[in-house]
Design an enzyme around this catalytic site. Structure first.
Site, PDB file in Angstrom:
ATOM      1  CG  ASP A   1     -36.325 -13.763  19.341  1.00 30.25           C
ATOM      2  OD1 ASP A   1     -36.077 -14.852  19.916  1.00 30.25           O
ATOM      3  OD2 ASP A   1     -37.480 -13.406  19.083  1.00 30.25           O
ATOM      4  CG  HIS A   2     -33.106 -17.024  23.510  1.00 33.17           C
ATOM      5  ND1 HIS A   2     -33.969 -16.242  24.229  1.00 33.17           N
ATOM      6  CD2 HIS A   2     -33.508 -18.299  23.692  1.00 33.17           C
ATOM      7  CE1 HIS A   2     -34.858 -17.010  24.805  1.00 33.17           C
ATOM      8  NE2 HIS A   2     -34.611 -18.268  24.513  1.00 33.17           N
TER       9      HIS A   2
ATOM     10  CG  ASP B   1     -42.300 -13.264  28.398  1.00 31.79           C
ATOM     11  OD1 ASP B   1     -41.318 -12.495  28.456  1.00 31.79           O
ATOM     12  OD2 ASP B   1     -42.260 -14.457  28.768  1.00 31.79           O
TER      13      ASP B   1
ATOM     14  CE  LYS C   1     -38.127 -12.390  26.557  1.00 26.12           C
ATOM     15  NZ  LYS C   1     -39.069 -13.440  26.337  1.00 26.12           N
TER      16      LYS C   1
ATOM     17  CE  LYS D   1     -43.833 -17.652  31.928  1.00 23.59           C
ATOM     18  NZ  LYS D   1     -42.643 -18.373  31.469  1.00 23.59           N
TER      19      LYS D   1
ATOM     20  CE  LYS E   1     -34.669 -22.095  21.613  1.00 24.17           C
ATOM     21  NZ  LYS E   1     -33.966 -22.784  22.685  1.00 24.17           N
TER      22      LYS E   1
ATOM     23  CG  HIS F   1     -39.195 -15.876  21.897  1.00 24.85           C
ATOM     24  ND1 HIS F   1     -38.005 -15.247  21.660  1.00 24.85           N
ATOM     25  CD2 HIS F   1     -39.343 -15.882  23.241  1.00 24.85           C
ATOM     26  CE1 HIS F   1     -37.468 -14.885  22.813  1.00 24.85           C
ATOM     27  NE2 HIS F   1     -38.262 -15.264  23.783  1.00 24.85           N
TER      28      HIS F   1
HETATM   29  P1  NAD Z   1     -30.525  -8.870  36.826  1.00 26.60           P
HETATM   30  O1  NAD Z   1     -31.410  -7.991  37.655  1.00 26.60           O
HETATM   31  O2  NAD Z   1     -30.201 -10.218  37.318  1.00 26.60           O
HETATM   32  O3  NAD Z   1     -29.145  -8.101  36.600  1.00 26.60           O
HETATM   33  C1  NAD Z   1     -29.077  -6.734  36.299  1.00 26.60           C
HETATM   34  C2  NAD Z   1     -27.620  -6.331  36.108  1.00 26.60           C
HETATM   35  O4  NAD Z   1     -27.614  -4.948  35.778  1.00 26.60           O
HETATM   36  C3  NAD Z   1     -26.743  -6.488  37.348  1.00 26.60           C
HETATM   37  O5  NAD Z   1     -25.462  -6.866  36.937  1.00 26.60           O
HETATM   38  C4  NAD Z   1     -26.710  -5.068  37.911  1.00 26.60           C
HETATM   39  O6  NAD Z   1     -25.523  -4.774  38.652  1.00 26.60           O
HETATM   40  C5  NAD Z   1     -26.733  -4.263  36.650  1.00 26.60           C
HETATM   41  N1  NAD Z   1     -27.258  -2.909  36.889  1.00 26.60           N
HETATM   42  C6  NAD Z   1     -28.519  -2.587  37.276  1.00 26.60           C
HETATM   43  N2  NAD Z   1     -28.606  -1.234  37.416  1.00 26.60           N
HETATM   44  C7  NAD Z   1     -27.395  -0.733  37.094  1.00 26.60           C
HETATM   45  C8  NAD Z   1     -26.852   0.579  37.045  1.00 26.60           C
HETATM   46  N3  NAD Z   1     -27.591   1.672  37.347  1.00 26.60           N
HETATM   47  N4  NAD Z   1     -25.584   0.718  36.669  1.00 26.60           N
HETATM   48  C9  NAD Z   1     -24.828  -0.351  36.348  1.00 26.60           C
HETATM   49  N5  NAD Z   1     -25.269  -1.616  36.381  1.00 26.60           N
HETATM   50  C10 NAD Z   1     -26.542  -1.806  36.752  1.00 26.60           C
HETATM   51  O7  NAD Z   1     -31.183  -8.886  35.380  1.00 26.60           O
HETATM   52  P2  NAD Z   1     -31.049 -10.056  34.273  1.00 26.60           P
HETATM   53  O8  NAD Z   1     -32.057 -11.102  34.571  1.00 26.60           O
HETATM   54  O9  NAD Z   1     -29.627 -10.440  34.133  1.00 26.60           O
HETATM   55  O10 NAD Z   1     -31.589  -9.304  32.969  1.00 26.60           O
HETATM   56  C11 NAD Z   1     -30.816  -8.358  32.261  1.00 26.60           C
HETATM   57  C12 NAD Z   1     -31.571  -7.953  30.993  1.00 26.60           C
HETATM   58  O11 NAD Z   1     -31.765  -9.089  30.172  1.00 26.60           O
HETATM   59  C13 NAD Z   1     -32.973  -7.400  31.260  1.00 26.60           C
HETATM   60  O12 NAD Z   1     -33.256  -6.436  30.285  1.00 26.60           O
HETATM   61  C14 NAD Z   1     -33.879  -8.604  31.041  1.00 26.60           C
HETATM   62  O13 NAD Z   1     -35.172  -8.222  30.637  1.00 26.60           O
HETATM   63  C15 NAD Z   1     -33.144  -9.287  29.915  1.00 26.60           C
HETATM   64  N6  NAD Z   1     -33.404 -10.731  29.827  1.00 26.60           N
HETATM   65  C16 NAD Z   1     -33.107 -11.557  30.865  1.00 26.60           C
HETATM   66  C17 NAD Z   1     -33.339 -12.912  30.751  1.00 26.60           C
HETATM   67  C18 NAD Z   1     -32.982 -13.874  31.853  1.00 26.60           C
HETATM   68  O14 NAD Z   1     -33.178 -15.084  31.634  1.00 26.60           O
HETATM   69  N7  NAD Z   1     -32.478 -13.423  32.989  1.00 26.60           N
HETATM   70  C19 NAD Z   1     -33.893 -13.437  29.581  1.00 26.60           C
HETATM   71  C20 NAD Z   1     -34.169 -12.567  28.530  1.00 26.60           C
HETATM   72  C21 NAD Z   1     -33.915 -11.216  28.670  1.00 26.60           C
END
Ligand code: NAD
Length: 525
Positions: free
Chosen positions: A214-215, A272, A185, A372, A219, A277
């Site tokens: 959708d985590h 969000d 997401k 939140k 659960k 969810h």
């Molecule tokens: P982040 O910014 O921490 O990490 C992004 C990753 O993508 C890094 O490993 C980076 O190197 C890589 N990346 C970015 N641009 C790149 C490119 N051009 N080529 C290759 N690699 C590239 O992001 P995140 O928090 O890990 O989130 C990742 C995805 O998961 C997003 O779509 C976010 O919306 C979704 N998401 C995250 C969470 C969370 O808790 N962090 C929860 C739900 C969904």
């Protein structure tokens, strides 16, 4: 004495419930044992390749890699499996293994890294530095992919890169009938962007190869919701507007927007949490029994629910923004300070009332709220049954109605509130008592440490089971319901009401209930 009776009944009741049978106390030991087997059974999978695009990101570190490690510890990830991190950073394989070891120590939930286990897991790992939208690293990645086995590509990067990744997996010859892609997401920002995203992915992969995570659906309790509804005779006959007064779904968080202010202020609680969810929880509560527990039967029924949702009247919506909190230890900025916009109109809280317009639910309102910086972290579904139609015990016995509470977090479990006679002399006085089942209590050590949602979902990807993943048409239908609600408050120029951090949300949400002569259940940890 009363306590002993209640606790024996409670245990027999819920253990029976979770095994799909209602049993007497005599079977408790046996069924408890069955329950433990049910939780701890591990279905092995064949060796697979899993590429994590964004393998150095926050989600990979906190969730994906620790989940894989826990599955490895439980013996489900075979030692021939290959897990390849692919991201921008220039790690060597050893450097990436060190990075992952660190993440696992920090986030694997205290799972002991017994002698050799962590090393065993790390030996499955490899790394390729890659540019998602260029050519760097792709040939290298393609050379590492094994023929003739399941290959899963986890898109743990921003959605703007999904199309580039899908296209390159294809053009570098990595797409096969055995390929699956996993997308995170947010899946779109509105209906148009979700349709565009679906089209982009569909250009390279069949729907049967696309796993939209959708985590919440991973659960344990959410899956138990289906077991409770469709594994028992007890509830299903009552599961309709004739017996259910209303349903409350609450997802309350104590955290603020944290470092995600930029993203969050463009999304808000509606996009969000509600569109994905909470919508999924509502679907599982409201859907008709599918003919089979297979992916399309379940998802067909969920889709019907989304399509049956009424549009939401403006006065059935309450939106809020949290205020700053003072105090040395707990001080934090207001929502507007956190997102750096003192005129932001994005909601950090939303409550709304909707109806599922079909035969089963006509007349039963569904109240949903999420926010939140609320008073406790608590995700719970409350199914409030109607009062008995006639009280044979007279007015003085008071009003008593059954309540089924399904707790998703914390302390996953289920409580059924039933009415009994108050023990002792003094006539027929009634009281409500909870039949309470927490996983930790009923399922023993396995229940104390249920698998994380990501563990279940990632292994489902490898097994090729899409039941707990959203289908493209579901996502689009959810946006089709969401978009007019957002467009409505934007057109009316509404500003979310401020609410105190640590409270239950803005007063408007209480009024929403009070107008229907109802109350929200408390938000309790
Ligand atoms: P982040 O910014 O921490 O990490 C992004 C990753 O993508 C890094 O490993 C980076 O190197 C890589 N990346 C970015 N641009 C790149 C490119 N051009 N080529 C290759 N690699 C590239 O992001 P995140 O928090 O890990 O989130 C990742 C995805 O998961 C997003 O779509 C976010 O919306 C979704 N998401 C995250 C969470 C969370 O808790 N962090 C929860 C739900 C969904």
């Amino acid at each position: 004495m009363r306590h002993r009776f209640l606790s024996a009944f409670r245990q027999a009741f819920f253990v029976g419930l979770f095994c799909g049978h209602f049993v007497g106390t005599g079977s408790t030991m046996l069924t408890t044992q069955q329950g433990q087997n049910m939780v701890s059974r591990v279905i092995p999978v064949d060796p697979f390749d899993l590429v994590i695009f964004g393998g150095t990101g926050d989600l990979a570190r906190r969730k994906i890699l620790p989940a894989l490690f826990r599955r490895f510890c439980s013996g489900q990830v075979p030692s021939g499996a290959q897990i390849i991190g692919a991201a921008r950073a220039g790690f060597s394989t050893d450097g990436y293994r060190d990075f992952v070891a660190q993440a696992i120590r920090e986030f694997s939930g205290g799972r002991a890294c017994e002698d050799g286990t962590l090393e065993g897991f790390l030996s499955c790992l490899d790394y390729v530095a890659i540019d998602a939208s260029g050519d760097q690293g792709w040939g290298d990645l393609a050379a590492r992919i094994t023929n003739d086995r399941v290959r899963a590509f986890y898109f743990s990067v921003g959605p703007r890169l999904f199309g580039d990744l899908a296209e390159r997996i294809h053009s570098y010859g990595m797409a096969s009938a055995q390929s699956r892609i996993v997308v995170e997401k947010p899946f779109g920002h509105d209906l148009d962007s979700a349709i565009a995203l679906n089209k982009t992915l569909a250009a390279h992969f069949d729907e049967g190869q696309i796993y939209r995570i959708d985590h919440y659906l991973g659960k344990e309790t959410v899956q138990n919701l289906m077991a409770v509804r469709f594994g028992n005779m007890l509830f299903e006959p009552l599961w309709n507007s004739q017996y259910v007064d209303h349903i409350q779904i609450t997802v309350a968080e104590t955290v603020g927007v944290g470092g995600r202010g930029d993203y969050y202020d463009r999304a808000g609680a509606m996009r969000d949490m509600m569109q994905n969810h909470m919508m999924q929880l509502l679907c599982l509560i409201a859907m008709e029994p599918p003919a089979k527990f297979d992916p399309d039967s379940v998802r067909d029924e969920k889709l019907k629910v989304i399509r049956a949702l009424d549009s939401v009247e403006p006065h059935h919506i309450a939106r809020g923004q949290y205020l700053a909190q003072d105090g040395d230890e707990f001080a934090h900025p207001s929502y507007r300070e956190a997102v750096g916009d003192d005129r932001s109109r994005t909601e950090s809280y939303i409550a709304l009332k909707t109806h599922v317009s079909n035969w089963r639910w006509a007349g039963t309102p569904f109240y949903l709220r999420t926010g939140k910086r609320l008073k406790a972290r608590s995700s719970v579904i409350n199914v409030m049954f109607k009062d008995a139609p006639h009280s044979i015990f007279g007015e003085e016995a008071g009003r008593h109605a059954n309540l089924l509470s399904i707790r998703l977090q914390p302390n996953e479990g289920i409580t059924l509130k039933v009415t009994i006679k108050e023990p002792g002399q003094g006539g027929m006085r009634l009281m409500d008592v909870p039949l309470d089942m927490s996983f930790a209590e009923a399922l023993g050590p396995d229940g104390e440490d249920p698998p994380d949602a990501y563990e279940r979902l990632i292994m489902d990807v490898i097994r090729g089971n899409q039941t707990l993943f959203m289908r493209g048409d579901e996502v689009e239908a959810a946006w089709a319901w969401t978009d007019p609600i957002i467009a409505g408050w934007q057109a009316r120029g509404e500003v979310p009401k401020p609410y105190d951090s640590g409270s239950a949300g803005p007063g408007d949400a209480d009024q929403l209930m009070a107008r229907d002569k109802r109350e929200w259940r408390g938000i309790n940890p």
